[in-house]
Motif scaffolding. Structure first.
Motif, PDB file in Angstrom:
ATOM      1  N   GLN A  91       4.345  13.254  -6.326  1.00 15.50           N
ATOM      2  CA  GLN A  91       2.983  12.874  -5.964  1.00 15.50           C
ATOM      3  C   GLN A  91       1.962  13.822  -6.577  1.00 15.50           C
ATOM      4  O   GLN A  91       0.826  13.429  -6.840  1.00 15.50           O
ATOM      5  CB  GLN A  91       2.840  12.856  -4.439  1.00 15.50           C
ATOM      6  CG  GLN A  91       3.671  11.765  -3.773  1.00 15.50           C
ATOM      7  CD  GLN A  91       3.435  11.706  -2.287  1.00 15.50           C
ATOM      8  OE1 GLN A  91       2.417  11.192  -1.822  1.00 15.50           O
ATOM      9  NE2 GLN A  91       4.374  12.252  -1.511  1.00 15.50           N
ATOM     10  N   GLY A 132       0.813  -1.212   0.000  1.00 13.75           N
ATOM     11  CA  GLY A 132       0.000   0.000   0.000  1.00 13.75           C
ATOM     12  C   GLY A 132       0.845   1.259   0.000  1.00 13.75           C
ATOM     13  O   GLY A 132       1.971   1.274   0.495  1.00 13.75           O
ATOM     14  N   ASN A 133       0.325   2.309  -0.637  1.00 11.62           N
ATOM     15  CA  ASN A 133       0.961   3.632  -0.637  1.00 11.62           C
ATOM     16  C   ASN A 133       2.348   3.627  -1.283  1.00 11.62           C
ATOM     17  O   ASN A 133       3.279   4.266  -0.806  1.00 11.62           O
ATOM     18  CB  ASN A 133       1.061   4.172   0.795  1.00 11.62           C
ATOM     19  CG  ASN A 133       1.198   5.682   0.829  1.00 11.62           C
ATOM     20  OD1 ASN A 133       0.710   6.378  -0.054  1.00 11.62           O
ATOM     21  ND2 ASN A 133       1.876   6.191   1.841  1.00 11.62           N
ATOM     22  N   THR A 134       2.483   2.906  -2.393  1.00 12.60           N
ATOM     23  CA  THR A 134       3.757   2.867  -3.122  1.00 12.60           C
ATOM     24  C   THR A 134       3.638   3.438  -4.533  1.00 12.60           C
ATOM     25  O   THR A 134       4.478   3.172  -5.380  1.00 12.60           O
ATOM     26  CB  THR A 134       4.311   1.434  -3.186  1.00 12.60           C
ATOM     27  OG1 THR A 134       3.302   0.551  -3.726  1.00 12.60           O
ATOM     28  CG2 THR A 134       4.743   0.931  -1.814  1.00 12.60           C
ATOM     29  N   ASN A 135       2.581   4.187  -4.802  1.00 13.67           N
ATOM     30  CA  ASN A 135       2.399   4.870  -6.099  1.00 13.67           C
ATOM     31  C   ASN A 135       2.011   3.933  -7.236  1.00 13.67           C
ATOM     32  O   ASN A 135       2.288   4.224  -8.401  1.00 13.67           O
ATOM     33  CB  ASN A 135       3.670   5.649  -6.482  1.00 13.67           C
ATOM     34  CG  ASN A 135       3.955   6.789  -5.542  1.00 13.67           C
ATOM     35  OD1 ASN A 135       3.234   7.778  -5.507  1.00 13.67           O
ATOM     36  ND2 ASN A 135       5.014   6.660  -4.750  1.00 13.67           N
ATOM     37  N   GLN A 156       9.498  11.528  -4.774  1.00 13.94           N
ATOM     38  CA  GLN A 156       9.816  10.200  -4.263  1.00 13.94           C
ATOM     39  C   GLN A 156      10.527   9.363  -5.327  1.00 13.94           C
ATOM     40  O   GLN A 156      10.345   9.566  -6.531  1.00 13.94           O
ATOM     41  CB  GLN A 156       8.546   9.476  -3.806  1.00 13.94           C
ATOM     42  CG  GLN A 156       7.799  10.199  -2.704  1.00 13.94           C
ATOM     43  CD  GLN A 156       6.618   9.416  -2.173  1.00 13.94           C
ATOM     44  OE1 GLN A 156       6.239   8.380  -2.711  1.00 13.94           O
ATOM     45  NE2 GLN A 156       6.021   9.909  -1.094  1.00 13.94           N
ATOM     46  N   HIS A 169      -2.507  -5.427  -4.901  1.00 14.20           N
ATOM     47  CA  HIS A 169      -1.835  -5.237  -3.626  1.00 14.20           C
ATOM     48  C   HIS A 169      -0.958  -6.441  -3.300  1.00 14.20           C
ATOM     49  O   HIS A 169      -1.363  -7.593  -3.496  1.00 14.20           O
ATOM     50  CB  HIS A 169      -2.858  -5.031  -2.507  1.00 14.20           C
ATOM     51  CG  HIS A 169      -2.244  -4.738  -1.177  1.00 14.20           C
ATOM     52  ND1 HIS A 169      -1.622  -3.540  -0.899  1.00 14.20           N
ATOM     53  CD2 HIS A 169      -2.126  -5.484  -0.055  1.00 14.20           C
ATOM     54  CE1 HIS A 169      -1.168  -3.554   0.342  1.00 14.20           C
ATOM     55  NE2 HIS A 169      -1.455  -4.726   0.877  1.00 14.20           N
ATOM     56  N   THR A 196      -0.451   5.875  -9.425  1.00 15.90           N
ATOM     57  CA  THR A 196       0.226   6.954 -10.150  1.00 15.90           C
ATOM     58  C   THR A 196       0.993   6.398 -11.343  1.00 15.90           C
ATOM     59  O   THR A 196       0.974   6.986 -12.441  1.00 15.90           O
ATOM     60  CB  THR A 196       1.188   7.703  -9.210  1.00 15.90           C
ATOM     61  OG1 THR A 196       0.453   8.223  -8.104  1.00 15.90           O
ATOM     62  CG2 THR A 196       1.867   8.854  -9.935  1.00 15.90           C
ATOM     63  N   SER A 256     -12.128   5.772  -5.197  1.00 11.90           N
ATOM     64  CA  SER A 256     -11.366   6.908  -4.664  1.00 11.90           C
ATOM     65  C   SER A 256     -10.770   7.782  -5.759  1.00 11.90           C
ATOM     66  O   SER A 256     -10.183   8.827  -5.459  1.00 11.90           O
ATOM     67  CB  SER A 256     -10.237   6.398  -3.759  1.00 11.90           C
ATOM     68  OG  SER A 256      -9.358   5.550  -4.482  1.00 11.90           O
TER      69      SER A 256
END
Length: 479
Positions: free
Chosen positions: A328, A59-62, A304, A231, A65, A90
């Motif tokens: 980001q 989770g939250n690793t782009n 990042q 994931h 994006t 989302s």
């Protein structure tokens, strides 16, 4: 044809000798494909957005994006339509439009109003309902294929140009949370801890597995390259002493795809794995490469560096780690990605002054840590110089079949091409990705491999004209 052999042409239809791949540019093309020949003898990359693509990571690793970058690149370069199915409900219009601002072809365009982008999510339709509409759209595209065909510059062994339908890029974000109506109905009728819930995961996995089994034919026939984000997390075992089942060689021990059926690992053509994230910050606390003179906020985590490898790679070798620089706010930054890789690779293609970041391919522009980002945004030739230098580094490091005669330094490449009579500024005012004959571009095509072949006298761009005829360089284009 030998007389004693059965003529298999009487029974089967031949597949395409070469399947065109939608180019994404640096750093993804050279890491996911080799080169093939174009109609003018040019070298065209068969790397980029393959028909089926997976993007996995914690989770939250782009992941999203990176996936959005793939989709927007194909929209910008190939006028593709795009469909995003957000299973986590989302995604937002503003997020997509914000990321689109880095693409001149998309900047300022109302993509949804122009019917180039469709955003839908799990609140509008269950996953199985989405898939039925996905199949119907593919059937309609196949029925209208003659009207959608594009002529690529890629040729087969007989010199015939290969055609492909106009692309519709599809993003399912994420497959891990892909909901099925029958499973959701089971959940509504039971409470936490009920025995009926034990079969829900099995039924969900079965539906996903069936969908994935159908995907390869759909995406290839209808030209609907499809990206799945997924994931990855720690494997939870009932028996702590039982060995872990490892389906992909380069996936870390103890990690697995969450709520993903096993056939996912061999259905996707390319599977990118984000295995680490780091903040790119300077010792003063601000970003390592500020966007402008005002971008000095201490503790800023916008910039990042994600570490990526390929768990599966049909076009190149798997398991090679590399970094991608991401803002980001703005998305993937290919030129900063190249800069980080060049510095890590012994300053390949960078000037000898370690306090500066000037490129050997474009020393006319002086670069340092605080100005490089804004100068990249303002200069097309500078962007191309970073792209070419970065791809040279990748080709020399990872394309193990490359003939040694093509190896050279970036400084040597420019020097020897100028000695042959080429105008280097004109060579930089180009693009590195193929487009179909039906589209136009202000930039001529010139791949990094073309440049390497030009240095040894094996290629001359068809659009360049006579080397002995002097032409004025076009002014640097600002975007």
């Amino acid at each position: 044809m030998r007389a004693n052999l059965v003529n298999m042409n009487n029974y089967f239809q031949k597949s395409e000798e070469v399947r065109p791949i939608w180019n994404l540019g640096y750093p993804f093309d050279c890491m996911s494909g080799e080169y093939t020949q174009g109609k003018h003898g040019e070298s065209i990359s068969l790397g980029g957005l393959w028909p089926t693509v997976g993007i996995g990571g914690p989770g939250n690793t782009n992941k999203s994006t990176l996936s959005h970058h793939f989709v927007l690149t194909v929209m910008a370069r190939y006028m593709a339509q795009a469909l995003n199915y957000d299973t986590e409900a989302s995604a937002s219009r503003n997020r997509w439009y914000g990321l689109a601002q880095r693409f001149p072809e998309l900047c300022g365009v109302d993509l949804i109003e122009e019917n180039q982008l469709m955003l839908t999510d799990s609140t509008m339709m269950y996953g199985n309902e989405f898939f039925e509409m996905y199949k119907k759209m593919s059937d309609d595209k196949i029925a209208a294929k003659k009207d959608l065909l594009l002529t690529t510059p890629i040729v087969d062994s007989k010199g015939k140009q290969i055609t492909i339908a106009a692309p519709t890029a599809v993003e399912i974000d994420s497959l891990s949370m892909f909901g099925v109506k029958s499973v959701e109905e089971m959940a509504d009728k039971s409470e936490l801890g009920d025995s009926g819930r034990n079969t829900m995961a099995m039924r969900s996995a079965g539906v996903k597995a069936q969908m994935l089994q159908e995907i390869p034919v759909i995406v290839n026939r209808a030209s609907m390259p499809t990206i799945f984000t997924a994931h990855i997390g720690k494997e939870i075992k009932i028996d702590p002493y039982a060995p872990s089942a490892k389906n992909l060689t380069y996936l870390k021990n103890g990690m697995k795809f969450k709520h993903i059926p096993e056939n996912f690992t061999f259905v996707v053509n390319t599977c990118w794995y984000i295995f680490a994230v780091d903040i790119l910050k300077h010792k003063d606390g601000g970003p390592e490469y500020p966007s402008d003179s005002k971008d000095k906020f201490k503790g800023d985590t916008d910039l990042q560096e994600i570490l990526v490898t390929t768990l599966r790679n049909k076009g190149m070798i798997s398991g090679i780690p590399f970094s991608v620089v991401i803002s980001q706010r703005e998305g993937v930054l290919p030129e900063l990605t190249a800069l980080v890789a060049l510095k890590a690779g012994g300053r390949f293609g960078l000037c000898s002054d370690t306090k500066k970041l000037d490129l050997d391919l474009y020393p006319e522009v002086s670069l340092d840590r605080t100005t490089v980002r804004s100068k990249i945004d303002a200069d097309h030739r500078l962007r191309r110089a970073f792209e070419i230098t970065g791809e040279m580094q990748q080709i020399f490091n990872f394309h193990d079949k490359l003939n040694s005669k093509y190896r050279c330094t970036p400084k040597q490449l420019r020097k020897e091409l100028e000695e042959k009579g080429y105008d280097w500024q004109r060579l930089l005012n180009t693009r590195g990705y193929w487009i179909p004959d039906e589209h136009t571009s202000e930039y001529e095509f010139l791949s990094t491999m073309d440049l390497l072949k030009m240095r040894v006298g094996e290629y001359h761009p068809w659009w360049y004209g006579d080397l002995n005829k002097k032409t004025e360089s076009e002014p640097t284009l600002k975007v």
